[in-house]
Design a protein around this motif. Sequence first.
Motif, PDB file in Angstrom:
ATOM      1  N   SER A 122       0.818  -1.222   0.000  1.00 27.63           N
ATOM      2  CA  SER A 122       0.000   0.000   0.000  1.00 27.63           C
ATOM      3  C   SER A 122       0.844   1.260   0.000  1.00 27.63           C
ATOM      4  O   SER A 122       0.330   2.345   0.289  1.00 27.63           O
ATOM      5  CB  SER A 122      -0.932   0.009   1.209  1.00 27.63           C
ATOM      6  OG  SER A 122      -0.206  -0.076   2.415  1.00 27.63           O
ATOM      7  N   LEU A 123       2.133   1.142  -0.306  1.00 29.98           N
ATOM      8  CA  LEU A 123       2.991   2.325  -0.343  1.00 29.98           C
ATOM      9  C   LEU A 123       2.463   3.345  -1.345  1.00 29.98           C
ATOM     10  O   LEU A 123       2.110   3.001  -2.475  1.00 29.98           O
ATOM     11  CB  LEU A 123       4.419   1.929  -0.727  1.00 29.98           C
ATOM     12  CG  LEU A 123       5.303   1.351   0.379  1.00 29.98           C
ATOM     13  CD1 LEU A 123       6.649   0.933  -0.196  1.00 29.98           C
ATOM     14  CD2 LEU A 123       5.495   2.368   1.486  1.00 29.98           C
ATOM     15  N   GLY A 124       2.415   4.619  -0.919  1.00 25.00           N
ATOM     16  CA  GLY A 124       1.955   5.688  -1.802  1.00 25.00           C
ATOM     17  C   GLY A 124       0.481   5.956  -1.725  1.00 25.00           C
ATOM     18  O   GLY A 124       0.020   7.013  -2.162  1.00 25.00           O
ATOM     19  N   ALA A 125      -0.298   5.030  -1.174  1.00 22.69           N
ATOM     20  CA  ALA A 125      -1.742   5.240  -1.056  1.00 22.69           C
ATOM     21  C   ALA A 125      -2.042   6.053   0.193  1.00 22.69           C
ATOM     22  O   ALA A 125      -1.502   5.791   1.261  1.00 22.69           O
ATOM     23  CB  ALA A 125      -2.456   3.891  -0.985  1.00 22.69           C
ATOM     24  N   GLY A 126      -2.939   7.046   0.057  1.00 23.31           N
ATOM     25  CA  GLY A 126      -3.321   7.870   1.203  1.00 23.31           C
ATOM     26  C   GLY A 126      -2.138   8.548   1.852  1.00 23.31           C
ATOM     27  O   GLY A 126      -2.017   8.566   3.088  1.00 23.31           O
ATOM     28  N   GLU A 127      -1.270   9.140   1.045  1.00 22.88           N
ATOM     29  CA  GLU A 127      -0.021   9.694   1.543  1.00 22.88           C
ATOM     30  C   GLU A 127      -0.239  10.730   2.655  1.00 22.88           C
ATOM     31  O   GLU A 127       0.515  10.778   3.624  1.00 22.88           O
ATOM     32  CB  GLU A 127       0.745  10.345   0.379  1.00 22.88           C
ATOM     33  CG  GLU A 127       2.051  11.017   0.758  1.00 22.88           C
ATOM     34  CD  GLU A 127       3.091  10.061   1.309  1.00 22.88           C
ATOM     35  OE1 GLU A 127       3.959  10.520   2.061  1.00 22.88           O
ATOM     36  OE2 GLU A 127       3.025   8.860   0.995  1.00 22.88           O
ATOM     37  N   ALA A 128      -1.280  11.546   2.541  1.00 24.94           N
ATOM     38  CA  ALA A 128      -1.515  12.592   3.543  1.00 24.94           C
ATOM     39  C   ALA A 128      -1.874  12.026   4.901  1.00 24.94           C
ATOM     40  O   ALA A 128      -1.732  12.702   5.922  1.00 24.94           O
ATOM     41  CB  ALA A 128      -2.619  13.534   3.063  1.00 24.94           C
ATOM     42  N   ASP A 129      -2.352  10.780   4.928  1.00 22.28           N
ATOM     43  CA  ASP A 129      -2.761  10.169   6.190  1.00 22.28           C
ATOM     44  C   ASP A 129      -1.662   9.351   6.844  1.00 22.28           C
ATOM     45  O   ASP A 129      -1.859   8.819   7.939  1.00 22.28           O
ATOM     46  CB  ASP A 129      -3.980   9.257   5.957  1.00 22.28           C
ATOM     47  CG  ASP A 129      -5.200  10.051   5.501  1.00 22.28           C
ATOM     48  OD1 ASP A 129      -5.344  11.207   5.938  1.00 22.28           O
ATOM     49  OD2 ASP A 129      -5.990   9.512   4.706  1.00 22.28           O
ATOM     50  N   VAL A 130      -0.514   9.237   6.183  1.00 22.85           N
ATOM     51  CA  VAL A 130       0.589   8.476   6.769  1.00 22.85           C
ATOM     52  C   VAL A 130       1.113   9.249   7.981  1.00 22.85           C
ATOM     53  O   VAL A 130       1.456  10.421   7.881  1.00 22.85           O
ATOM     54  CB  VAL A 130       1.716   8.264   5.744  1.00 22.85           C
ATOM     55  CG1 VAL A 130       2.901   7.544   6.374  1.00 22.85           C
ATOM     56  CG2 VAL A 130       1.186   7.473   4.561  1.00 22.85           C
ATOM     57  N   PRO A 131       1.183   8.618   9.154  1.00 27.68           N
ATOM     58  CA  PRO A 131       1.468   9.373  10.378  1.00 27.68           C
ATOM     59  C   PRO A 131       2.955   9.519  10.675  1.00 27.68           C
ATOM     60  O   PRO A 131       3.799   8.756  10.194  1.00 27.68           O
ATOM     61  CB  PRO A 131       0.809   8.501  11.446  1.00 27.68           C
ATOM     62  CG  PRO A 131       1.002   7.107  10.931  1.00 27.68           C
ATOM     63  CD  PRO A 131       0.844   7.209   9.428  1.00 27.68           C
ATOM     64  N   HIS A 132       3.251  10.523  11.505  1.00 27.98           N
ATOM     65  CA  HIS A 132       4.501  10.537  12.237  1.00 27.98           C
ATOM     66  C   HIS A 132       4.318   9.634  13.448  1.00 27.98           C
ATOM     67  O   HIS A 132       3.274   9.676  14.109  1.00 27.98           O
ATOM     68  CB  HIS A 132       4.841  11.940  12.730  1.00 27.98           C
ATOM     69  CG  HIS A 132       5.166  12.930  11.661  1.00 27.98           C
ATOM     70  ND1 HIS A 132       6.246  12.766  10.820  1.00 27.98           N
ATOM     71  CD2 HIS A 132       4.572  14.105  11.311  1.00 27.98           C
ATOM     72  CE1 HIS A 132       6.314  13.804   9.992  1.00 27.98           C
ATOM     73  NE2 HIS A 132       5.303  14.618  10.260  1.00 27.98           N
ATOM     74  N   LEU A 133       5.314   8.830  13.755  1.00 28.91           N
ATOM     75  CA  LEU A 133       5.268   7.986  14.944  1.00 28.91           C
ATOM     76  C   LEU A 133       6.416   8.366  15.879  1.00 28.91           C
ATOM     77  O   LEU A 133       7.554   8.521  15.442  1.00 28.91           O
ATOM     78  CB  LEU A 133       5.379   6.506  14.580  1.00 28.91           C
ATOM     79  CG  LEU A 133       4.250   5.903  13.752  1.00 28.91           C
ATOM     80  CD1 LEU A 133       4.518   4.419  13.492  1.00 28.91           C
ATOM     81  CD2 LEU A 133       2.903   6.077  14.454  1.00 28.91           C
TER      82      LEU A 133
END
Length: 370
Positions: A122-133
């Motif tokens: 799923s890399l690249g999908a929903g990029e804006a929702d990928v969080p900082h952890l």
Amino acid sequence: MTTVNTPVLHPDLTPAQRDCLDALPLTGHHIVSGPPGSGKSLLAAHRAVHLALTGRPTVLLSRSNLLRQLLRDTLQGLTVPGAPVEAATVHGWVLRHFGYGAPRTQDGWFDWTALTHQAATSLGAGEADVPHLVVDEGQDLSPGFYRLVRLAAASVTVFADECQRLTETNSTLTEITGALGRSTGRVEVSGNHRNTREIASLAEHFRTGGPQPVMPLRSGSLPVIRHYSGGQGLVDDIATAATRQPRHRIGVIVNSLRTGADLMRRLERSGLAHEPQLYSSAAPSGRYRDLDLDRPGVVVVHRASAKGLDFDTVVIADAESDSATDPTAATLRMAYYVMITRARQRLVLGWQGSRLPRHLEGLHGWTQMR
């Protein structure tokens, strides 16, 4: 996305802690290491607030649910409006991110290899929702977890001390760096703002490696090794301490939940001014799951859940439970290193039986016997 640090002032931090935050860019993966009492958990919360200002979802993770509660309470006083940060356990975050059908291994923990394959698809999908952890007490998680979040997060910041690895699925700082990638930044924070010099000196006896930390300047009484003839004597001692210091938080650390439950029953009958609290990781919710760690009084906690916590007084209640363990074993030494460094002002190592446990022998000069 903003790529430079946003100037947020935090007057509760020391100059060394501010320097640590300033050294962390808002992009890339980073490891922050430091000894007990250096403020890593507080810095983890501040780091999460800084990252949230970039506009991405930001999650502050811990393996321990009790530490999650402490981090949640810390965040309540730091979070900037419009840039919320969530405190979550690793277990809860994985289930929410990958679903309740997330693959597991035979021991019941997550199959990090399978989850990493899922994340790769799923890399690249929903990029804006990928969080900082941001991960606190990161040494308690395996390299497989870090290989996963390397793909599943926009950035990963890990706060860790490899001298405090208590879980079976742990990592050294080198292993975390290898899993996150060779470009991972490394920052150290020094100082001990929690313990007295006497408590920190005793902890040094049990430290298993790493650079020698700077000793705190604040002084206090020597830690006490105390023999109890039975459980009631232990409870009476705890109740006396609570009466003498009604504003103190007293952490009673046990190696057995059965011992903890017995202590809790006795403490409830001892007429304490503040109702005692007991944490059980097996409780689904309610009184034994959700604690108020800020209020004074007695908290009974298993040693596996003590990481990241601190108390004015710490009572290690059942040191005799380690009598059969090799006193030079790294796992034992790490356990006592962690437990001892939870104490701010007063420390009691309690034991029962006819013979002093071997790992408490030879501590003259660091402790007083009673």
